[in-house]
Design a protein around this motif. Structure first.
Motif, PDB file in Angstrom:
ATOM      1  N   HIS A   1       0.489   4.989 -14.356  1.00  0.00           N
ATOM      2  CA  HIS A   1       1.866   4.565 -14.103  1.00  0.00           C
ATOM      3  C   HIS A   1       2.016   4.439 -12.595  1.00  0.00           C
ATOM      4  O   HIS A   1       1.855   5.415 -11.873  1.00  0.00           O
ATOM      5  CB  HIS A   1       2.864   5.576 -14.659  1.00  0.00           C
ATOM      6  CG  HIS A   1       4.288   5.211 -14.392  1.00  0.00           C
ATOM      7  ND1 HIS A   1       5.328   6.056 -14.649  1.00  0.00           N
ATOM      8  CD2 HIS A   1       4.866   4.081 -13.884  1.00  0.00           C
ATOM      9  CE1 HIS A   1       6.479   5.480 -14.320  1.00  0.00           C
ATOM     10  NE2 HIS A   1       6.208   4.282 -13.838  1.00  0.00           N
ATOM     11  N   ALA A   2       2.323   3.224 -12.143  1.00  0.00           N
ATOM     12  CA  ALA A   2       2.504   2.978 -10.712  1.00  0.00           C
ATOM     13  C   ALA A   2       3.909   2.456 -10.475  1.00  0.00           C
ATOM     14  O   ALA A   2       4.406   1.617 -11.230  1.00  0.00           O
ATOM     15  CB  ALA A   2       1.476   1.966 -10.215  1.00  0.00           C
ATOM     16  N   ALA A   3       4.556   2.953  -9.435  1.00  0.00           N
ATOM     17  CA  ALA A   3       5.902   2.505  -9.075  1.00  0.00           C
ATOM     18  C   ALA A   3       5.928   2.161  -7.600  1.00  0.00           C
ATOM     19  O   ALA A   3       5.315   2.848  -6.777  1.00  0.00           O
ATOM     20  CB  ALA A   3       6.929   3.595  -9.379  1.00  0.00           C
TER      21      ALA A   3
ATOM     22  N   THR B   1       1.495  -8.122  -4.921  1.00  0.00           N
ATOM     23  CA  THR B   1       2.678  -8.937  -4.630  1.00  0.00           C
ATOM     24  C   THR B   1       4.002  -8.388  -5.158  1.00  0.00           C
ATOM     25  O   THR B   1       5.055  -8.865  -4.748  1.00  0.00           O
ATOM     26  CB  THR B   1       2.510 -10.338  -5.251  1.00  0.00           C
ATOM     27  OG1 THR B   1       2.479 -10.216  -6.684  1.00  0.00           O
ATOM     28  CG2 THR B   1       1.249 -11.022  -4.745  1.00  0.00           C
ATOM     29  N   CYS B   2       3.973  -7.439  -6.103  1.00  0.00           N
ATOM     30  CA  CYS B   2       5.171  -6.946  -6.794  1.00  0.00           C
ATOM     31  C   CYS B   2       5.848  -8.050  -7.604  1.00  0.00           C
ATOM     32  O   CYS B   2       7.041  -7.993  -7.874  1.00  0.00           O
ATOM     33  CB  CYS B   2       6.181  -6.328  -5.821  1.00  0.00           C
ATOM     34  SG  CYS B   2       5.976  -4.565  -5.627  1.00  0.00           S
ATOM     35  N   GLU B   3       5.086  -9.048  -8.014  1.00  0.00           N
ATOM     36  CA  GLU B   3       5.585 -10.142  -8.856  1.00  0.00           C
ATOM     37  C   GLU B   3       4.705 -10.221 -10.095  1.00  0.00           C
ATOM     38  O   GLU B   3       3.480 -10.181  -9.976  1.00  0.00           O
ATOM     39  CB  GLU B   3       5.524 -11.477  -8.110  1.00  0.00           C
ATOM     40  CG  GLU B   3       6.352 -11.531  -6.846  1.00  0.00           C
ATOM     41  CD  GLU B   3       7.843 -11.623  -7.126  1.00  0.00           C
ATOM     42  OE1 GLU B   3       8.216 -12.181  -8.178  1.00  0.00           O
ATOM     43  OE2 GLU B   3       8.627 -11.121  -6.304  1.00  0.00           O
TER      44      GLU B   3
ATOM     45  N   HIS C   1       2.040   7.235  -1.600  1.00  0.00           N
ATOM     46  CA  HIS C   1       1.424   6.404  -0.566  1.00  0.00           C
ATOM     47  C   HIS C   1       0.021   5.941  -0.979  1.00  0.00           C
ATOM     48  O   HIS C   1      -0.933   6.014  -0.208  1.00  0.00           O
ATOM     49  CB  HIS C   1       1.372   7.134   0.780  1.00  0.00           C
ATOM     50  CG  HIS C   1       2.682   7.739   1.161  1.00  0.00           C
ATOM     51  ND1 HIS C   1       3.800   6.976   1.423  1.00  0.00           N
ATOM     52  CD2 HIS C   1       3.073   9.031   1.273  1.00  0.00           C
ATOM     53  CE1 HIS C   1       4.810   7.768   1.703  1.00  0.00           C
ATOM     54  NE2 HIS C   1       4.403   9.023   1.612  1.00  0.00           N
ATOM     55  N   THR C   2      -0.076   5.465  -2.222  1.00  0.00           N
ATOM     56  CA  THR C   2      -1.349   5.008  -2.768  1.00  0.00           C
ATOM     57  C   THR C   2      -1.512   3.512  -2.523  1.00  0.00           C
ATOM     58  O   THR C   2      -0.587   2.739  -2.754  1.00  0.00           O
ATOM     59  CB  THR C   2      -1.417   5.300  -4.281  1.00  0.00           C
ATOM     60  OG1 THR C   2      -1.159   6.697  -4.490  1.00  0.00           O
ATOM     61  CG2 THR C   2      -2.761   4.953  -4.856  1.00  0.00           C
ATOM     62  N   ALA C   3      -2.688   3.107  -2.072  1.00  0.00           N
ATOM     63  CA  ALA C   3      -2.975   1.696  -1.829  1.00  0.00           C
ATOM     64  C   ALA C   3      -3.123   0.967  -3.167  1.00  0.00           C
ATOM     65  O   ALA C   3      -3.578   1.543  -4.158  1.00  0.00           O
ATOM     66  CB  ALA C   3      -4.255   1.555  -1.015  1.00  0.00           C
TER      67      ALA C   3
ATOM     68  N   ASN D   1       0.806  -1.217   0.000  1.00  0.00           N
ATOM     69  CA  ASN D   1       0.000   0.000   0.000  1.00  0.00           C
ATOM     70  C   ASN D   1       0.841   1.268   0.000  1.00  0.00           C
ATOM     71  O   ASN D   1       0.435   2.274   0.566  1.00  0.00           O
ATOM     72  CB  ASN D   1      -0.957  -0.009   1.191  1.00  0.00           C
ATOM     73  CG  ASN D   1      -2.044  -1.031   1.017  1.00  0.00           C
ATOM     74  OD1 ASN D   1      -2.611  -1.162  -0.059  1.00  0.00           O
ATOM     75  ND2 ASN D   1      -2.328  -1.785   2.059  1.00  0.00           N
ATOM     76  N   ASP D   2       1.991   1.224  -0.647  1.00  0.00           N
ATOM     77  CA  ASP D   2       2.843   2.412  -0.707  1.00  0.00           C
ATOM     78  C   ASP D   2       3.310   2.656  -2.140  1.00  0.00           C
ATOM     79  O   ASP D   2       4.480   2.852  -2.404  1.00  0.00           O
ATOM     80  CB  ASP D   2       4.043   2.255   0.232  1.00  0.00           C
ATOM     81  CG  ASP D   2       4.726   3.596   0.502  1.00  0.00           C
ATOM     82  OD1 ASP D   2       4.103   4.649   0.234  1.00  0.00           O
ATOM     83  OD2 ASP D   2       5.876   3.585   0.957  1.00  0.00           O
TER      84      ASP D   2
END
Length: 133
Positions: free
Chosen positions: A40-42, A117-119, A18-20, A3-4
């Motif tokens: 675009h999310a990082a 999961t960042c996967e 700090h976006t969920a 959530n960051d």
């Protein structure tokens, strides 16, 4: 749950910190090919997820990993590589291989898994194509 995320959308034109993960997914689900065409999310300096388009219900999904080495992937359907199509991204028509333009309803669960999961995982019915930069 992650959530960051930092998120930029062309709808707001600003970066949000700090976006969920579910807020990023909601922005992706709202891509329409006109007023909402880019998310675009990082997550830190580790990974980037870019989803663009939305016209005719199709989007381009890109995933970039920065560690341990930089790797870039595009989500792909099983279609002939030579066929091209266009997506509207930030007001411009951009041509891509049709195989790279996946239905939004198929992209949403894949993006949800990534954001949690960042996967990148191995999505059902779609494949990740490595892209050389």
């Amino acid at each position: 749950m992650l959530n960051d995320w930092r998120m930029y959308t062309d709808e707001t034109g600003t970066e949000q910190n700090h976006t969920a993960w579910h807020e990023v997914l909601k922005a992706i689900a709202q891509l329409d090919g006109t007023t909402r065409t880019l998310v675009h999310a990082a997550y830190g300096d580790h990974v980037d997820l870019v989803v663009a388009g939305g016209n005719q219900g199709l989007v381009l999904v890109q995933w970039k990993e920065h560690e341990p080495v930089e790797r870039h992937y595009v989500l792909s359907q099983d279609k002939p590589a030579a066929v091209m199509t266009t997506l509207t991204i930030e007001g411009s028509e951009v041509a891509f291989p049709a195989a790279w333009c996946v239905p939004l309803e198929q992209a949403i669960p894949v993006c949800g898994d990534i954001l949690r999961t960042c996967e990148k995982g191995e999505p059902n019915g779609l494949t990740w194509q490595p892209v050389e930069m």
